[in-house]
Design an enzyme around this catalytic site. Structure first.
Site, PDB file in Angstrom:
ATOM      1  N   ASP A 112      40.598  36.152  40.523  1.00 54.36           N
ATOM      2  CA  ASP A 112      41.331  35.797  41.743  1.00 54.36           C
ATOM      3  C   ASP A 112      42.467  34.821  41.442  1.00 54.36           C
ATOM      4  O   ASP A 112      43.591  35.003  41.896  1.00 54.36           O
ATOM      5  CB  ASP A 112      40.380  35.213  42.813  1.00 54.36           C
ATOM      6  CG  ASP A 112      39.525  34.052  42.311  1.00 54.36           C
ATOM      7  OD1 ASP A 112      39.506  33.789  41.094  1.00 54.36           O
ATOM      8  OD2 ASP A 112      38.864  33.401  43.141  1.00 54.36           O
ATOM      9  N   ASP A 115      43.703  28.618  37.413  1.00 53.33           N
ATOM     10  CA  ASP A 115      44.104  27.277  37.846  1.00 53.33           C
ATOM     11  C   ASP A 115      44.218  26.390  36.594  1.00 53.33           C
ATOM     12  O   ASP A 115      45.233  26.395  35.910  1.00 53.33           O
ATOM     13  CB  ASP A 115      43.052  26.796  38.846  1.00 53.33           C
ATOM     14  CG  ASP A 115      43.373  25.478  39.493  1.00 53.33           C
ATOM     15  OD1 ASP A 115      44.549  25.220  39.761  1.00 53.33           O
ATOM     16  OD2 ASP A 115      42.440  24.690  39.759  1.00 53.33           O
ATOM     17  N   THR A 116      43.157  25.655  36.243  1.00 56.55           N
ATOM     18  CA  THR A 116      43.205  24.863  35.004  1.00 56.55           C
ATOM     19  C   THR A 116      43.170  25.781  33.772  1.00 56.55           C
ATOM     20  O   THR A 116      43.622  25.397  32.699  1.00 56.55           O
ATOM     21  CB  THR A 116      41.998  23.902  34.899  1.00 56.55           C
ATOM     22  OG1 THR A 116      40.791  24.669  34.849  1.00 56.55           O
ATOM     23  CG2 THR A 116      41.953  22.946  36.076  1.00 56.55           C
ATOM     24  N   GLY A 117      42.595  26.969  33.948  1.00 60.89           N
ATOM     25  CA  GLY A 117      42.460  27.914  32.826  1.00 60.89           C
ATOM     26  C   GLY A 117      41.113  27.806  32.128  1.00 60.89           C
ATOM     27  O   GLY A 117      40.797  28.616  31.259  1.00 60.89           O
ATOM     28  N   ASN A 118      40.302  26.828  32.527  1.00 55.64           N
ATOM     29  CA  ASN A 118      39.006  26.600  31.865  1.00 55.64           C
ATOM     30  C   ASN A 118      38.080  27.812  31.958  1.00 55.64           C
ATOM     31  O   ASN A 118      37.485  28.210  30.965  1.00 55.64           O
ATOM     32  CB  ASN A 118      38.296  25.395  32.499  1.00 55.64           C
ATOM     33  CG  ASN A 118      38.794  24.093  31.931  1.00 55.64           C
ATOM     34  OD1 ASN A 118      38.823  23.919  30.728  1.00 55.64           O
ATOM     35  ND2 ASN A 118      39.212  23.186  32.790  1.00 55.64           N
ATOM     36  N   THR A 119      37.949  28.370  33.158  1.00 54.49           N
ATOM     37  CA  THR A 119      36.997  29.468  33.362  1.00 54.49           C
ATOM     38  C   THR A 119      37.350  30.658  32.476  1.00 54.49           C
ATOM     39  O   THR A 119      36.505  31.170  31.736  1.00 54.49           O
ATOM     40  CB  THR A 119      37.008  29.909  34.850  1.00 54.49           C
ATOM     41  OG1 THR A 119      36.790  28.762  35.658  1.00 54.49           O
ATOM     42  CG2 THR A 119      35.946  30.954  35.122  1.00 54.49           C
ATOM     43  N   LEU A 120      38.597  31.084  32.535  1.00 52.24           N
ATOM     44  CA  LEU A 120      38.947  32.286  31.792  1.00 52.24           C
ATOM     45  C   LEU A 120      39.052  32.067  30.296  1.00 52.24           C
ATOM     46  O   LEU A 120      38.770  32.983  29.523  1.00 52.24           O
ATOM     47  CB  LEU A 120      40.221  32.901  32.341  1.00 52.24           C
ATOM     48  CG  LEU A 120      39.960  33.746  33.577  1.00 52.24           C
ATOM     49  CD1 LEU A 120      41.213  34.430  34.042  1.00 52.24           C
ATOM     50  CD2 LEU A 120      38.879  34.787  33.322  1.00 52.24           C
ATOM     51  N   ASP A 171      38.015  30.874  48.487  1.00 47.65           N
ATOM     52  CA  ASP A 171      37.361  30.019  49.481  1.00 47.65           C
ATOM     53  C   ASP A 171      37.763  28.564  49.355  1.00 47.65           C
ATOM     54  O   ASP A 171      38.277  28.117  48.329  1.00 47.65           O
ATOM     55  CB  ASP A 171      35.838  30.088  49.306  1.00 47.65           C
ATOM     56  CG  ASP A 171      35.367  29.288  48.083  1.00 47.65           C
ATOM     57  OD1 ASP A 171      35.873  29.557  46.973  1.00 47.65           O
ATOM     58  OD2 ASP A 171      34.523  28.379  48.247  1.00 47.65           O
ATOM     59  N   ARG A 177      37.112  33.153  52.995  1.00 49.38           N
ATOM     60  CA  ARG A 177      37.218  34.328  52.113  1.00 49.38           C
ATOM     61  C   ARG A 177      37.624  35.576  52.882  1.00 49.38           C
ATOM     62  O   ARG A 177      38.209  36.497  52.323  1.00 49.38           O
ATOM     63  CB  ARG A 177      35.876  34.599  51.413  1.00 49.38           C
ATOM     64  CG  ARG A 177      35.449  33.535  50.405  1.00 49.38           C
ATOM     65  CD  ARG A 177      34.264  34.053  49.589  1.00 49.38           C
ATOM     66  NE  ARG A 177      33.521  33.000  48.918  1.00 49.38           N
ATOM     67  CZ  ARG A 177      33.809  32.513  47.708  1.00 49.38           C
ATOM     68  NH1 ARG A 177      34.847  32.967  47.056  1.00 49.38           N
ATOM     69  NH2 ARG A 177      33.068  31.562  47.171  1.00 49.38           N
TER      70      ARG A 177
HETATM   71  P1  IMP Z   1      40.035  27.329  36.629  1.00 40.91           P
HETATM   72  O1  IMP Z   1      40.396  25.937  36.985  1.00 40.91           O
HETATM   73  O2  IMP Z   1      41.241  28.123  36.120  1.00 40.91           O
HETATM   74  O3  IMP Z   1      38.884  27.388  35.686  1.00 40.91           O
HETATM   75  O4  IMP Z   1      39.600  28.046  37.969  1.00 40.91           O
HETATM   76  C1  IMP Z   1      38.283  27.922  38.409  1.00 40.91           C
HETATM   77  C2  IMP Z   1      38.052  28.558  39.747  1.00 40.91           C
HETATM   78  O5  IMP Z   1      38.437  27.611  40.727  1.00 40.91           O
HETATM   79  C3  IMP Z   1      38.838  29.820  40.117  1.00 40.91           C
HETATM   80  O6  IMP Z   1      38.298  31.003  39.599  1.00 40.91           O
HETATM   81  C4  IMP Z   1      38.712  29.781  41.628  1.00 40.91           C
HETATM   82  O7  IMP Z   1      37.475  30.341  42.028  1.00 40.91           O
HETATM   83  C5  IMP Z   1      38.738  28.283  41.902  1.00 40.91           C
HETATM   84  N1  IMP Z   1      40.079  27.869  42.379  1.00 40.91           N
HETATM   85  C6  IMP Z   1      41.080  27.318  41.671  1.00 40.91           C
HETATM   86  N2  IMP Z   1      42.149  27.068  42.445  1.00 40.91           N
HETATM   87  C7  IMP Z   1      41.801  27.498  43.684  1.00 40.91           C
HETATM   88  C8  IMP Z   1      42.502  27.550  44.939  1.00 40.91           C
HETATM   89  O8  IMP Z   1      43.672  27.172  45.108  1.00 40.91           O
HETATM   90  N3  IMP Z   1      41.789  28.063  45.981  1.00 40.91           N
HETATM   91  C9  IMP Z   1      40.508  28.523  45.876  1.00 40.91           C
HETATM   92  N4  IMP Z   1      39.842  28.519  44.727  1.00 40.91           N
HETATM   93  C10 IMP Z   1      40.481  28.011  43.643  1.00 40.91           C
HETATM   94 MG    MG Z   2      37.303  32.727  40.487  1.00 43.13          MG
END
Ligand code: IMP
Ligand code: MG
Length: 189
Positions: A112, A115-120, A171, A177
């Protein structure tokens, strides 16, 4: 970047706190359809597995897979990043893993938002170790300004500014959602 400054929110489904629409239902549909066409051409004749990252991917993935007009299989993973509220801690835990062997597939991860990129970056590291024929990340939304790790998705459908967005599967506190568009809410923390 596609934004809709000051677009009046026609329908907020009773939530009442949507500040504005960032990406409309029509813009999403058009862009997802185009992305599906690109994938249909690129992966024609190849064994294709699409992995959705729950929960946020579910609305996007439903439209995305129907825009892909070649055979494909669908699987899911789920990840949680523990930390406070809407701020990612960087400590990502896989809470649902695949049941299939991915070594005979070209894999596309459908996410979806990056964001930080940590998850992927964590999920890609795990999946690469399982030797797929290829691995690419397609994300509906990309927030490059928020990146804390070195991670670039292969394909971003929309690049957005540093705003907390909701709708179309995304969400805040498990709500919003079901909105059909991407909207912007102000988070008070
Ligand atoms: P990451 O920070 O790239 O690891 O993202 C972690 C998760 O945070 C994403 O997969 C989303 O589920 C959630 N997330 C990050 N930014 C947003 C936002 O702006 N709205 C809703 N969920 C977010
Ligand atoms: Mg997600």
């Amino acid at each position: 970047m596609i934004t809709k400054d000051n677009t009046p929110v026609a329908e907020d489904y009773g939530y009442g706190s949507i500040k504005r629409v960032l990406i409309t239902e029509e813009e999403i549909a058009q862009a997802v359809k185009k992305t599906g066409q690109l994938i249909s051409e690129e992966y024609a004749g190849k064994p294709l597995l699409i992995i959705g990252i729950l929960k946020g991917c579910y609305v996007f993935l439903a439209d995305f897979c129907r825009a892909i007009k070649i055979p494909c299989e669908i699987a899911f993973m789920a990840a949680e990043s523990y930390g406070q509220s809407s701020v990612s801690s960087g400590d990502v835990k896989i809470t649902l893993d695949l049941k299939c062997d991915i070594s005979k597939y070209h894999v596309i991860i459908a996410e979806d938002i990056v964001d930080t990129g940590n998850t992927l970056s964590k999920i890609c590291k795990i999946l690469k170790e399982r030797n797929p024929l290829s691995l690419k990340v397609y994300t509906l939304l990309n927030k490059p300004d928020r990146r804390t790790v070195d991670f670039t998705p292969d394909y971003s459908i929309f690049t957005i500014p540093d705003l907390f967005v909701v709708g179309y599967g995304l969400d805040y506190d498990q709500k919003y959602r079901n909105l059909p568009y991407i909207g912007f809410v102000e988070i008070e923390e």
